[in-house]
Design an enzyme around this catalytic site. Structure first.
Site, PDB file in Angstrom:
ATOM      1  N   GLY A   1      44.549  31.507  43.936  1.00  0.00           N
ATOM      2  CA  GLY A   1      44.863  32.513  44.503  1.00  0.00           C
ATOM      3  C   GLY A   1      44.495  32.598  46.448  1.00  0.00           C
TER       4      GLY A   1
ATOM      5  CB  SER B   1      43.321  24.711  45.285  1.00  0.00           C
ATOM      6  OG  SER B   1      44.148  24.941  43.884  1.00  0.00           O
ATOM      7  CE  LYS B   2      46.207  28.534  51.377  1.00  0.00           C
ATOM      8  NZ  LYS B   2      44.962  29.274  51.659  1.00  0.00           N
ATOM      9  NE  ARG B   3      46.231  23.875  40.493  1.00  0.00           N
ATOM     10  CZ  ARG B   3      45.662  24.430  39.348  1.00  0.00           C
ATOM     11  NH1 ARG B   3      45.759  25.231  38.613  1.00  0.00           N
ATOM     12  NH2 ARG B   3      44.088  23.416  39.622  1.00  0.00           N
TER      13      ARG B   3
END
Ligand code: GLU
Length: 486
Positions: A258, A254-256
């Site tokens: 990168g 996920s965006k977490r």
């Protein structure tokens, strides 16, 4: 003879192409190419609120960047279109009419509150939570009366009690769902739109898809879809549910973790071929799993769903970066220049009067030194505009070289007297000069490098001079002479 392989990638245009979607597309593409089959691209844009034409374009661009071509779909057409779900409404309607006429669908008037109360009651009684089928047997007259009265309804598929649905998943093995987990699935929503599960099946049947290769997050949809195939009396395709892509902490990517969009990797300066190679290894490996650099042709020849792992695959930016660097090293300077040109074009002053041969040579100088294209942009700007400033530490070091300015002046004189400007003779000249002057070769190189680039680190000095050429090199050195510490 078995039917020719037909697979599809069916993205919803509600965002950019993400890493997981790209990997699903890639596996479908490789499978199609391996079997000489057909790769279909279908845009699932029925979610009118979230779908955007710009995202469709971004997805097509992402696939093209990765070098994935589709045989049927947007832009190319094909015999099984249209390839946008919003243009296929007539097909869904025809299927609904057929299934209604065959008594396989029924109208359900249960409101949201009724369904909620049903769920609560089932939870209290500790029985399976599912639609209890209370509208299954409504008399025809009642149905017609309620429709005429304007009551909202959905259409559901009759799902007999006590059945089980089983399939041999190519990557997961045998999977079984019992009717406790399956209720009378909604195929048309109260707004008249087909549900995802229904549209997918109508499309996969209509497009004669033989293998459905998609993320394992779709496993729970598959038994519902199989019931629809049965209702339609259509052949059920083979399914291959591929493992999720995980971050290093083993949580779903996920965006977490990168960047998750393919376009972000393009912007970071990854080569599309390297990125594609890396994606291919996320959940798949060739028989000799020590081989990691695989060309398009090797991937076509070797890809098989049997070698797709059933566990999550970890996305590792360091590994991707390593692979990208390996690709850069393997490119000839000419190929590297072709890939690099859009990147170089961002540098002020490009192409600065350099010939293609000089530019290729310049690209070649960075081949072993950088890992991504944007690093080249960050490091090679001085080739295209003479330095206006000189690195402070570099000047400090020059200041410690006794009589640096005079030394450089004498060296410039030697360069002026030099006929050619190739790296071999230039190196011999500088070595001879340093020796004759009783100076350290490194000190002389430092002065030249700083004067030519304004920097303390560049690719090999003599190669740099050969690329810059005689006139530019001398002009830069003469200018530096005016500021060089005495
Ligand atoms: N539109 C669905 C998605 O993006 C496709 C699922 C499928 O492949 O059936 O997840």
């Amino acid at each position: 003879m078995s039917a020719p392989v037909r697979v599809r990638f069916a993205p919803s245009p509600t965002g950019n192409l993400h890493v997981g979607g790209a990997r699903t597309a890639l596996f479908n593409w490789l499978f199609a190419r391996h079997h000489g089959g057909v790769f279909v691209l279908r845009i699932e844009d029925t979610d009118l609120e979230r779908s955007q034409a710009a995202y469709t374009q971004a997805i097509l661009d992402g696939l093209k960047w990765l070098g994935l071509d589709w045989d049927e779909g947007p832009e190319v057409g094909g015999a099984h279109g249209p390839y946008f779900q919003t243009q296929r409404e007539g097909l869904y309607r025809a299927a609904v009419e057929r299934l209604l006429a065959e008594g396989k669908l029924y109208h359900c008037f249960c409101s949201g509150e009724t369904l909620e109360a049903m769920r609560k009651d089932q939870a209290e009684r500790k029985v399976a939570i599912k639609y209890d089928g209370r509208c299954r047997g409504l008399p025809r007259e009642e149905v017609e009366r309620r429709i005429a009265a304007g009551e909202k309804f959905v259409l559901r598929l009759r799902c007999p009690d006590g059945i089980s649905v089983e399939w041999e998943d190519i990557t997961k093995g045998k999977l079984t769902f019992t009717s406790d987990l399956l209720d009378d699935l909604v195929v048309v929503k109260s707004d008249g739109m087909p549900t995802y599960n229904f549209a997918v099946v109508i499309d996969d049947v209509g497009m004669q898809i033989t293998h459905v290769i998609r993320g394992e997050d779709h496993i729970s949809n598959t038994p519902k879809q199989i019931l629809l195939y049965r209702a339609l009396e259509a052949p059920v395709p083979r399914f291959a549910h591929i493992p999720m892509i995980l971050g290093k902490d083993r949580a779903r990517l996920s965006k977490r973790h990168g960047a998750t969009s393919v376009i972000e990797y393009e912007k970071m300066g990854f080569d599309p071929e390297a990125f594609r190679n890396y994606l291919a290894l996320l959940g798949w490996s060739p028989e000799d799993h020590t081989r990691e650099i695989l060309s398009r042709e090797q991937l076509f020849a070797e890809f098989s769903l049997d070698r797709v792992s059933s566990h999550g695959a970890i996305f590792d930016l360091d590994k991707l970066t390593w692979m990208n660097a390996e690709y850069l090293k393997r490119f000839t300077p000419e190929v590297l220049l072709a890939r690099l040109r859009p990147w170089l074009a961002k540098i002020p002053g490009f192409p600065g009067g350099y010939s293609d041969a000089q530019l290729a040579k310049m690209a070649g100088l960075y081949r072993e030194r950088v890992k991504t294209y944007d690093e080249i942009v960050a490091n090679a700007g001085w080739f295209f505009s003479a330095p206006q400033e000189y690195d402070a530490k570099g000047l400090e070091k020059a200041g410690k070289i006794a009589g640096a300015r005079d030394l450089l002046g004498r060296l410039i004189g030697r360069f002026e007297a030099q006929a050619g400007f190739e790296e071999g003779p230039l190196e011999a000249l500088v070595r001879g000069f340093a020796e004759a002057e009783g100076r350290k070769f490194g000190d002389v190189v430092h002065l030249c490098r700083l004067g030519l680039s304004g920097r303390t680190a560049t690719p090999g000095l003599f190669e740099v001079m050969a690329v810059l050429g005689r006139d530019e090199s001398l002009a830069r050195l003469r200018r530096f002479l005016t500021v060089c510490p005495a």
